[in-house]
Design a protein around this motif. Structure first.
Motif, short mmCIF file in Angstrom:
data_model
loop_
_atom_site.label_atom_id
_atom_site.label_comp_id
_atom_site.label_asym_id
_atom_site.label_seq_id
_atom_site.Cartn_x
_atom_site.Cartn_y
_atom_site.Cartn_z
N LEU A 147 0.84 -1.20 0.00
CA LEU A 147 0.00 0.00 0.00
C LEU A 147 0.88 1.25 0.00
N LEU A 148 1.90 1.25 0.84
CA LEU A 148 2.72 2.45 0.99
C LEU A 148 3.73 2.61 -0.15
N ASN A 149 3.80 1.62 -1.02
CA ASN A 149 4.62 1.75 -2.22
C ASN A 149 3.97 2.70 -3.23
N ARG A 150 2.65 2.86 -3.08
CA ARG A 150 1.94 3.78 -3.98
C ARG A 150 1.95 5.17 -3.36
N ARG A 151 1.65 6.15 -4.21
CA ARG A 151 1.54 7.51 -3.69
C ARG A 151 0.08 7.82 -3.44
N PHE A 152 -0.21 8.31 -2.25
CA PHE A 152 -1.55 8.82 -1.99
C PHE A 152 -1.45 9.87 -0.91
N ALA A 153 -2.52 10.64 -0.76
CA ALA A 153 -2.46 11.84 0.07
C ALA A 153 -2.07 11.56 1.53
N LEU A 154 -2.66 10.52 2.12
CA LEU A 154 -2.46 10.30 3.55
C LEU A 154 -1.28 9.38 3.86
N VAL A 188 -0.42 7.33 7.40
CA VAL A 188 -0.55 5.87 7.50
C VAL A 188 0.80 5.27 7.90
N ASN A 189 1.85 5.76 7.30
CA ASN A 189 3.20 5.31 7.61
C ASN A 189 3.50 5.46 9.10
N ALA A 190 3.15 6.64 9.64
CA ALA A 190 3.42 6.92 11.05
C ALA A 190 2.60 5.99 11.94
N ILE A 191 1.32 5.77 11.55
CA ILE A 191 0.44 4.92 12.36
C ILE A 191 1.01 3.50 12.44
N ILE A 192 1.60 3.04 11.34
CA ILE A 192 2.12 1.67 11.32
C ILE A 192 3.46 1.58 12.06
N LEU A 193 4.28 2.62 11.93
CA LEU A 193 5.61 2.53 12.53
C LEU A 193 5.64 2.90 14.02
N MET A 194 4.70 3.73 14.44
CA MET A 194 4.72 4.23 15.82
C MET A 194 4.76 3.12 16.87
N PRO A 195 3.91 2.08 16.77
CA PRO A 195 3.90 1.03 17.80
C PRO A 195 5.28 0.44 18.05
N ASN A 196 6.09 0.39 17.00
CA ASN A 196 7.42 -0.19 17.11
C ASN A 196 8.36 0.72 17.89
N LEU A 228 10.55 -5.27 -1.60
CA LEU A 228 9.79 -4.82 -2.78
C LEU A 228 10.62 -3.87 -3.64
N SER A 229 11.39 -3.00 -2.97
CA SER A 229 12.11 -1.99 -3.74
C SER A 229 13.26 -2.63 -4.53
N SER A 230 13.62 -3.87 -4.18
CA SER A 230 14.68 -4.52 -4.96
C SER A 230 14.14 -5.17 -6.23
N ILE A 231 12.82 -5.14 -6.41
CA ILE A 231 12.24 -5.69 -7.65
C ILE A 231 12.09 -4.56 -8.65
N SER A 232 12.73 -4.66 -9.80
CA SER A 232 12.75 -3.52 -10.72
C SER A 232 11.39 -3.32 -11.38
N ASP A 233 11.04 -2.06 -11.62
CA ASP A 233 9.77 -1.71 -12.25
C ASP A 233 9.63 -2.35 -13.62
N GLU A 234 10.77 -2.51 -14.30
CA GLU A 234 10.70 -3.09 -15.65
C GLU A 234 10.13 -4.50 -15.62
N LEU A 235 10.37 -5.25 -14.52
CA LEU A 235 9.81 -6.60 -14.44
C LEU A 235 8.29 -6.54 -14.43
N TYR A 236 7.74 -5.58 -13.67
CA TYR A 236 6.29 -5.45 -13.63
C TYR A 236 5.76 -5.04 -15.01
N GLU A 237 6.50 -4.14 -15.66
CA GLU A 237 6.06 -3.69 -16.98
C GLU A 237 6.12 -4.84 -17.98
#
Lengths: 294, 360
Positions: A99-106, A110-118, A184-193
């Motif tokens: 989910l956080l790999n995509r760009r969206f307004a919030l 969302v990132n903070a909500i997920i990381l804070m507990p840790n 996820l970031s180690s998988i190149s976008d070209e593979l998805y394309e």
């Protein structure tokens, strides 16, 4: 390279690892060795054994085999690890990473909500949840479910294991997400394309490209999280102390209770040694299973 | 039949327009090459044709059918990526057969077709290997195999040879020509390397800053560039350009004087008037070594590069240093006076905005 250079280099390297070796020896190897030794005695904190600890051989281990409470705590630990670390944190961590790999307004929120507990100290987190799950009409969760017409529940008494599993999932998603994001970031976008050009739809891309390429990361995560979840203590101890009636007595809490509530240091050490061996086996299994580069 | 028509195609990323109204048509079976400097939009244009980037404005038709909003896999195209984009967890056979597997073609049929493609590309012995156990050229062939197994109407290549070493590049160029000859498919090929473009293309589309500068057969581009940009982009070393003034004209010829005071009389020039400012383009290969007695110009060498079969002589001018490509091996020292002859019939004229002044 000259022989003397190589030799000097070897000495320099030994010198560089010396601090780590000393610290590990003092705080890991020595205590572990001492625990193994203690497990072979009847060392205790009160009674005659406290005055004169005796060498008892494998008597503590023999006692373990028939100790119902020990087996129960192993079983509780198994379910706790399976549902909180292996299933809950992994699946939700992977989902949030995607989910956080995509760009969206919030996204930052969302990132903070997920990381804070840790980031919250575990006792603070446990006390927060104690308030959240408190019985009676002042408990936060009871207030929330009241909006839906549900009567106040005694959450930690009625569903103790489920509750500590949920709390531990909440705390661990962030770590799983961080690892999965790096995978996820180690998988190149070209593979998805390329897969899109080949006609793969979203679910086929996930199953046939993303997931297989994430397997090394997933195994690494399982290795780290299984071993650390087996050893979990503070979060659950602060919340339930292993109760009610031993229903959340994870093996870490069982070791503590045997050693410092029943004062049987020798017996508690024997449990600790068994858990250590167990963790090592699990670790080796994962490493073998996928030749993960640790 | 698979012809492609792009009409007034535009691409905007936010406020930034990167493709600024492109019109291109590519005939069935044609090998078209998009060429241009980095950032000219050639890859973006290719990705828009592939369906990996949306089309902000304009029409893309394949065989007359509007393709703007058709998903990439439904367009009947295949693409070979710059990094090959082979699936690292699959074997060569699985990579090539992946698209068929997704379509649910049965295993035996996939095996047969993968085998046929592999034979064609000499990959037969490598089918069970993973991509990381292959050399660059072999990976390239797997990527091509993955494209042609789909029997696409059009194959798109995005700088496919840029990761290969020079010798392998020459070999793969030959193999690509062979592939085009045998499959007869329409090919669109993106590169920044004008040698690749010249050797492979039936038609080169030169792009700059999101616009088509000229689209034509390679030799036409070389001989009759529409503008200074194309003139300098096609050909290596690049065309020399001299600022000049028209000194005198008559019905069919003009006398041009460059900033260095060199006088060049050109035939078959029309529409110029005396006093006009022009730019004179002379390709390095149109300057040759002459006897001092019959030289058109005498220049001072800055540097000479000896390649054996020819010698590149750089020389000083009032503008940028120019270069002459002289046949044969010559030892020419720095500062030496070099008499040169100009091939007048091959000189190019551009107006002050860089547009070609055609010579009939």
């Amino acid at each position: 390279m000259s022989v003397s250079f190589t030799r000097r280099e070897a000495w320099r390297n030994r010198f560089l690892i010396l601090p780590s070796v000393l610290l590990l020896a003092a705080f890991v190897v020595y205590p572990a060795g001492f625990a193994v030794y203690t497990s072979l005695t009847n060392e205790a904190l009160s009674g005659p054994a406290a005055m004169n600890p005796r060498f008892v051989g494998f008597a503590n281990y023999a006692k373990l085999l028939t100790d119902q409470n020990f087996w129960r705590s192993l079983a509780i630990t198994f379910w706790f690890v399976l549902f909180s670390a292996i299933i809950g944190q992994l699946v939700l961590g992977l989902l949030s990473a995607m989910l956080l790999n995509r760009r969206f307004a919030l996204r930052p929120l969302v990132n903070a909500i997920i990381l804070m507990p840790n980031a919250v100290p575990e006792v603070v987190a446990a006390l927060m949840w104690a308030s959240m799950l408190a019985a009676g009409e002042y408990g936060t969760l009871n207030n929330i479910v009241a909006w839906f017409g549900v009567d106040p529940q005694r959450w930690l008494t009625s569903f103790p294991l489920t509750m500590i599993i949920i709390v531990n999932i909440w705390r661990g998603i962030g770590f799983a997400m961080i690892l999965m994001t790096s995978g996820l970031s180690s998988i190149s976008d070209e593979l998805y394309e390329a897969a899109r050009m080949d006609g793969a739809n979203t679910s086929q891309i996930f199953r046939r490209i993303t997931l297989p390429l994430l397997v090394p990361t997933i195994f690494l995560y399982l290795l780290v999280s299984t071993v650390s979840t087996i050893a979990i203590f503070g979060l659950v101890f602060a919340l339930t102390r292993g109760g009610p009636a031993g229903s959340t007595e994870l093996v870490g809490i069982y070791i503590y209770n045997q050693s410092f509530n029943s004062y049987q240091l020798g017996y508690g050490s024997a449990v600790a040694v068994v858990v250590l061996v167990f963790s090592l086996l699990v670790g080796m299994l994962y490493v073998r299973a996928l030749k993960v580069d640790v | 039949m698979s012809s492609i028509t792009l009409t007034n195609i535009r691409k905007r990323f936010g406020a930034l327009e990167v493709i600024k109204g492109v019109d291109i048509s590519i005939a069935d079976g044609e090998f078209a090459v998009f060429v241009g400097p980095s950032g000219c939009g050639k890859s973006t244009l290719l990705r828009m044709i592939a369906g990996l980037e949306s089309i902000s404005d304009g029409e893309f038709r394949l065989d007359g059918e509007l393709m703007n909003d058709v998903s990439p896999d439904k367009r009947g195209l295949a693409m070979v990526f710059q990094s090959y984009a082979l699936y690292p967890h699959m074997t060569v056979a699985e990579n090539i057969g992946f698209s068929l597997d997704l379509k649910g073609v049965d295993k035996a049929e996939i095996k047969r077709r993968v085998g046929a493609v592999a034979d064609k590309l000499q990959l037969g012995k490598l089918l069970d290997r993973k991509p990381q156990a292959l050399s660059g050229g072999q990976r390239q062939r797997v990527a091509i195999g993955r494209a042609i197994i789909k029997e696409p109407k059009v194959i798109l290549f995005d700088e496919p040879l840029s990761n290969l070493d020079a010798a392998l590049r020459v070999q793969m160029r030959a193999e690509l020509q062979e592939l085009h000859r045998t499959t007869k498919s329409t090919i669109i090929y993106v590169t920044h390397d004008q040698v690749e473009a010249m050797t492979l293309a039936d038609r080169i589309v030169v792009l700059s800053e999101g616009q088509v500068k000229q689209a034509d057969h390679p030799i036409a581009l070389y001989k009759q560039p529409d503008n200074l940009f194309v003139g300098q982009f096609i050909g290596s070393p690049k065309m020399n350009v001299f600022q000049a003034r028209v000194e005198a004209v008559d019905d069919t010829s003009a006398r041009i004087v460059t900033a260095d005071g060199w006088t060049v009389a050109l035939d078959s020039v029309k529409g110029l008037s005396a006093g006009e400012t022009v730019q004179l383009g002379i390709r390095p290969e149109d300057l040759s070594l002459a006897e001092p007695s019959n030289a058109d110009i005498t220049v001072q060498a800055i540097l000479s590069e000896r390649l054996g079969m020819e010698t590149y002589v750089s020389f000083q001018t009032k503008g940028e240093p120019a270069i002459a490509r002289i046949a044969g091996d010559h030892r020419i020292g720095t500062g030496e006076q070099v008499p040169l002859k100009i091939n007048r019939n091959a000189c190019h004229l551009f107006d002050s905005t860089g547009r070609a002044i055609r010579r009939s």
